[in-house]
Design a protein around this motif. Structure first.
Motif, PDB file in Angstrom:
ATOM      1  N   ILE A   1       7.838  35.297 -17.907  1.00 34.18           N
ATOM      2  CA  ILE A   1       8.268  36.083 -16.738  1.00 34.18           C
ATOM      3  C   ILE A   1       9.360  37.043 -17.165  1.00 34.18           C
ATOM      4  CG2 ILE A   1       9.246  35.959 -14.407  1.00 34.18           C
ATOM      5  CD1 ILE A   1       8.259  32.915 -14.563  1.00 34.18           C
TER       6      ILE A   1
ATOM      7  N   ASP B   1      13.894  31.800 -10.422  1.00 36.87           N
ATOM      8  CA  ASP B   1      13.340  31.411  -9.123  1.00 36.87           C
ATOM      9  C   ASP B   1      11.812  31.510  -9.135  1.00 36.87           C
ATOM     10  OD1 ASP B   1      13.538  30.722  -6.305  1.00 36.87           O
ATOM     11  OD2 ASP B   1      12.894  32.779  -5.931  1.00 36.87           O
ATOM     12  N   ILE B   2      11.289  32.578  -9.743  1.00 37.42           N
ATOM     13  CA  ILE B   2       9.824  32.746  -9.852  1.00 37.42           C
ATOM     14  C   ILE B   2       9.236  31.614 -10.703  1.00 37.42           C
ATOM     15  CG2 ILE B   2       8.002  34.229 -10.778  1.00 37.42           C
ATOM     16  CD1 ILE B   2       9.794  36.626 -10.064  1.00 37.42           C
TER      17      ILE B   2
ATOM     18  N   PHE C   1       0.857  33.099  -7.793  1.00 38.12           N
ATOM     19  CA  PHE C   1       1.749  33.994  -8.536  1.00 38.12           C
ATOM     20  C   PHE C   1       1.913  35.351  -7.844  1.00 38.12           C
ATOM     21  CE2 PHE C   1      -2.412  34.922 -10.290  1.00 38.12           C
ATOM     22  CZ  PHE C   1      -2.417  36.287 -10.502  1.00 38.12           C
TER      23      PHE C   1
ATOM     24  N   LEU D   1       4.298  39.250 -15.388  1.00 35.43           N
ATOM     25  CA  LEU D   1       3.928  37.880 -15.758  1.00 35.43           C
ATOM     26  C   LEU D   1       2.864  37.938 -16.842  1.00 35.43           C
ATOM     27  CD1 LEU D   1       3.556  36.106 -12.287  1.00 35.43           C
ATOM     28  CD2 LEU D   1       5.616  36.483 -13.615  1.00 35.43           C
TER      29      LEU D   1
ATOM     30  N   ILE E   1       8.409  43.384 -12.025  1.00 38.68           N
ATOM     31  CA  ILE E   1       8.157  42.009 -12.443  1.00 38.68           C
ATOM     32  C   ILE E   1       6.862  41.983 -13.249  1.00 38.68           C
ATOM     33  CG2 ILE E   1       7.719  39.636 -11.696  1.00 38.68           C
ATOM     34  CD1 ILE E   1       9.250  40.254  -9.130  1.00 38.68           C
TER      35      ILE E   1
ATOM     36  N   GLN F   1       8.953  28.415  -8.743  1.00 40.80           N
ATOM     37  CA  GLN F   1       7.842  28.434  -7.790  1.00 40.80           C
ATOM     38  C   GLN F   1       6.494  28.236  -8.499  1.00 40.80           C
ATOM     39  OE1 GLN F   1       8.240  28.551  -4.459  1.00 40.80           O
ATOM     40  NE2 GLN F   1      10.440  28.529  -4.844  1.00 40.80           N
ATOM     41  N   LEU F   2       6.349  28.848  -9.684  1.00 34.96           N
ATOM     42  CA  LEU F   2       5.087  28.720 -10.423  1.00 34.96           C
ATOM     43  C   LEU F   2       4.860  27.288 -10.904  1.00 34.96           C
ATOM     44  CD1 LEU F   2       5.048  31.998 -12.571  1.00 34.96           C
ATOM     45  CD2 LEU F   2       3.793  31.536 -10.466  1.00 34.96           C
TER      46      LEU F   2
ATOM     47  N   VAL G   1      11.767  40.324 -15.720  1.00 34.17           N
ATOM     48  CA  VAL G   1      12.223  41.003 -14.497  1.00 34.17           C
ATOM     49  C   VAL G   1      13.206  42.109 -14.866  1.00 34.17           C
ATOM     50  CG1 VAL G   1      13.413  40.733 -12.280  1.00 34.17           C
ATOM     51  CG2 VAL G   1      11.920  38.908 -13.104  1.00 34.17           C
TER      52      VAL G   1
ATOM     53  N   ALA H   1       9.612  37.762  -4.088  1.00 35.15           N
ATOM     54  CA  ALA H   1      10.813  38.037  -4.885  1.00 35.15           C
ATOM     55  C   ALA H   1      11.177  39.519  -4.818  1.00 35.15           C
ATOM     56  CB  ALA H   1      10.588  37.617  -6.334  1.00 35.15           C
TER      57      ALA H   1
ATOM     58  N   THR I   1       4.277  34.901  -4.899  1.00 38.06           N
ATOM     59  CA  THR I   1       5.632  34.660  -5.417  1.00 38.06           C
ATOM     60  C   THR I   1       6.286  35.962  -5.877  1.00 38.06           C
ATOM     61  OG1 THR I   1       4.921  32.470  -6.171  1.00 38.06           O
ATOM     62  CG2 THR I   1       6.972  33.309  -7.071  1.00 38.06           C
ATOM     63  N   MET I   2       5.525  36.790  -6.606  1.00 37.36           N
ATOM     64  CA  MET I   2       6.041  38.083  -7.060  1.00 37.36           C
ATOM     65  C   MET I   2       6.410  38.975  -5.874  1.00 37.36           C
ATOM     66  SD  MET I   2       3.279  38.784 -10.109  1.00 37.36           S
ATOM     67  CE  MET I   2       3.824  40.393 -10.642  1.00 37.36           C
TER      68      MET I   2
END
Length: 231
Positions: free
Chosen positions: A198, A119-120, A130, A153, A151, A123-124, A200, A137, A133-134
């Motif tokens: 990414i 999902d992240i 970013f 990145l 998370i 969005q990116l 998680v 989430a 978005t983080m």
């Protein structure tokens, strides 16, 4: 150690079951392992929007049982199950064995690390910020009942000239505790500026004790009665 060891591989065989459950002789093992990889790669490529965090494979002498865990099972099933039959035929042609497909629905996609990472990434690719978005989430995952989330990145974040790494943590992430149910997901977002990695980690709580209560009670040594001394 927690940054370098895959949390799922760390717990597999101890607290988690294997994702491929079969036995083969030494000469056939490599071939069957490549078949498993082909099946997983094909399913993930065909159903990108079905939300598939994992694919489990069981083999018998006659057939290969493929268990798909999906957040949106309707995408795979299709109208009156036509999509499943088509997928079954395609996988049979791919590996040359009889395939039996079973679909399990994922109750809470927000607690599946792979789905959160995907999902992240989505969005990116759409040029979303970013950090925002983080944060979004993490909030959704914590509201869904997670004990903690991390998370990370890595790449040219925000289109910067130099690649860097940023991470955010909320709650508790005990990576070295085997009894902690840590889910892990990794995805690459293919943005215009370059690929962004990414990662998680989600703490879903603790594994339940698997010991049998009756057996544990029988195995206990009986306490000896206290000796009474006469004066």
């Amino acid at each position: 150690m927690g940054q370098k060891v895959n949390p799922i591989g760390f717990r597999t065989g101890v607290m988690l079951d294997w994702k491929s459950r079969w036995y083969a002789s030494k000469k056939d093992f490599a071939e069957l392992l490549i078949e498993d990889q082909k099946i997983r790669k094909y399913v993930h490529a065909k159903y990108k929007f079905a939300g598939i965090p994992k694919v489990e494979i069981e083999r018998t002498r006659d057939e290969v049982k493929v268990i798909l865990y999906a957040a949106r099972p309707g995408v795979i099933i299709g109208r009156k199950g036509t999509e499943v039959e088509q997928l079954q035929d395609e996988l049979q042609a791919l590996v040359g064995r009889r395939i039996n497909i079973k679909i399990e629905e994922v109750g809470r996609p927000e607690l599946q690390a792979q789905l959160v990472a995907e999902d992240i990434a989505e969005q990116l690719v759409k040029r979303a910020g970013f950090r925002r978005t983080m944060k979004r989430a993490m909030e959704q995952t914590m509201e869904a009942g997670a004990k903690g989330i991390k998370i990370q990145l890595a790449g040219r974040l925000g289109g910067a000239e130099m690649a860097r790494r940023e991470k955010q943590i909320s709650g508790s992430i005990p990576l070295s505790t085997l009894r902690a149910k840590i889910d892990y997901g990794i995805v690459e977002a293919k943005t215009a500026q370059g690929h962004i990695g990414i990662q998680v980690w989600i703490n879903q709580g603790m594994f339940e004790d698997q010991a049998d209560g009756a057996d544990a009670q029988e195995g206990q040594t009986q306490k000896k009665p206290k000796r009474s001394y006469k004066r």
